[in-house]
Motif scaffolding. Sequence first.
Motif, mmCIF file in Angstrom:
data_model
loop_
_atom_site.group_PDB
_atom_site.id
_atom_site.type_symbol
_atom_site.label_atom_id
_atom_site.label_comp_id
_atom_site.label_asym_id
_atom_site.label_seq_id
_atom_site.Cartn_x
_atom_site.Cartn_y
_atom_site.Cartn_z
ATOM 1 N N MET A 135 0.848 -1.202 0.000
ATOM 2 C CA MET A 135 0.000 0.000 0.000
ATOM 3 C C MET A 135 0.880 1.248 0.000
ATOM 4 O O MET A 135 0.628 2.207 -0.728
ATOM 5 N N LYS A 136 1.945 1.204 0.840
ATOM 6 C CA LYS A 136 2.842 2.359 0.938
ATOM 7 C C LYS A 136 3.489 2.647 -0.417
ATOM 8 O O LYS A 136 3.637 3.782 -0.825
ATOM 9 N N ARG A 137 3.860 1.595 -1.113
ATOM 10 C CA ARG A 137 4.569 1.768 -2.394
ATOM 11 C C ARG A 137 3.615 1.968 -3.577
ATOM 12 O O ARG A 137 4.064 2.163 -4.713
ATOM 13 N N LYS A 138 2.314 1.850 -3.307
ATOM 14 C CA LYS A 138 1.293 2.010 -4.360
ATOM 15 C C LYS A 138 1.545 1.087 -5.559
ATOM 16 O O LYS A 138 1.436 1.477 -6.722
ATOM 17 N N LEU A 139 1.938 -0.157 -5.251
ATOM 18 C CA LEU A 139 2.143 -1.144 -6.306
ATOM 19 C C LEU A 139 0.994 -2.149 -6.257
ATOM 20 O O LEU A 139 0.201 -2.150 -5.312
#
Length: 451
Positions: A250-254
């Motif tokens: 989620m943090k890396r938006k992958l």
Amino acid sequence: MSADEKFDVIIVGAGLAGITAALVCARAGLETVVFERGEYPGAKNVSGGVLFSPIIHELIPNFWESAPVERPVTRKEFSFLSRDRSLAFEFSSGKFAQPPFNNTFSVLRAKFDRWYAEQAEEAGAFFVTETVVDDVIMDGGKAVGVKARRDEGEMYADCVIIAEGANAFLPERMGLRQPFGPRDMVTCAKEVLSLPAEAIEDRFNLEPGEGCSIDYFGEGACQGMLGAGFIYTNSDTLSVGIGVAVSDIMKRKLTPFNVLESFKSHRSVRRLLKDAKLEEYSAHLIPEYGYKKFYPRFGDGWMIAGDTAGFVNTSLYHEGTNYATMSGKLAGETAVAAKEKGDFSAATLAAYDKALEESFVMQDLKRFRDVAHFMHEHPEFLGDYPEKLIEMAERYFTVTGEPKEKVLKHAVHGFRSKLPLLRTALTSIAMMQKVLGVDPKWFLFPGKEEK
Ligand SMILES: Cc1cc2nc3c(=O)[nH]c(=O)nc-3n(C[C@H](O)[C@H](O)[C@H](O)COP(=O)(O)OP(=O)(O)OC[C@H]3O[C@@H](n4cnc5c(N)ncnc54)[C@H](O)[C@@H]3O)c2cc1C
């Protein structure tokens, strides 16, 4: 169906936990019905994995002679991938190629679960497929049946065993657990790719009919996020996938798909997959919250087994199937004993929890209770440390025409200069304890081996 006409046991979910519970109950003559939302058992578990099978072997001796298993796993490999380098550790054993094959087989769940459910069906269990259970019917704090998504969907039973896998919607609706947070789950993407058997045996250095599992860690596997990649060899397919902490992705938006594609393109991975054709794609969750966040597993008229109860060991062992089958078996046996007693109250079903505590399920999950937290707090174990180790190996093996002493000092210096020795040593000891499950004291005081 009215509350007067009822089954002995209703099981929600025909995965490994639910089918095992059904087999045990049906064999003991209990009227057993299993609800499965898939078209057939296994249909929603579309791709492959490694099945750890001591409990299935106990229930169906030598099951591999008739079951659709793919290959016994005789070689295990653990590989660290940096961006374009790799460092691997492998173990293989001739003993694992002999029955009972170390109780470790690659399987395609769509085939295996279907076969396993047929064994429970032959024993007398009744499977209702393509049917989602939306709720457990409670009456005065006691589970008395389920509400299935179909006409006349209310079905009653003395006991409900919930084995609906990782999402665990029913326990949430029953108010037993809080909604999961991003640190509680690993999200996975997996593919089945077809490749001729001979090509698999050549590429993976396998004897005919034998198989291997390779787990990949590090930057090249999961782009620096907490997680792992894997390749398991089936008869003429490969199961390839990644699992990454939901919080990290989620943090890396992958997306899991992005991570899988990047893993597959690593130079140590892509040649293993060359010309293999995509057959199936799926995405799934693995519960990672572990022992400290377990919620009640039994009550008046109900028990919870398998992934729904969070029974997965996310250490290097990567095991869930043996906990699912063992907890399914214990839930089934508890239901059988309750039927004999004519009492399905929480006091009687508490025997399930006691049996879990005494079995390898709770003992293992307790031993590995800190894995996820430790790895979240120490990302260096899948990042910096393997990276430095790989760099040291590269320097060690680089041929320069210089004396070896100079090359070796260069290798060690590169490794040491960026890692504070004391801190690295202390966290490595903690890692050994919490992630590998090995108590350093055992090396100093090994004691007598238990029989
Ligand atoms: C990518 C990935 C790789 C894995 N690799 C391994 C491995 O190599 N080795 C290992 O030991 N473990 C592995 N695991 C974990 C392992 O798959 C699980 O621990 C195991 O399948 C749990 O069994 P279960 O019966 O509890 O749940 P599941 O096998 O998930 O079965 C649950 C069943 O319930 C059904 N269901 C769900 N909700 C409902 C509902 N409301 N009504 C009716 N039916 C419902 C589902 O369709 C499903 O068939 C892996 C998991 C993933 C995601």
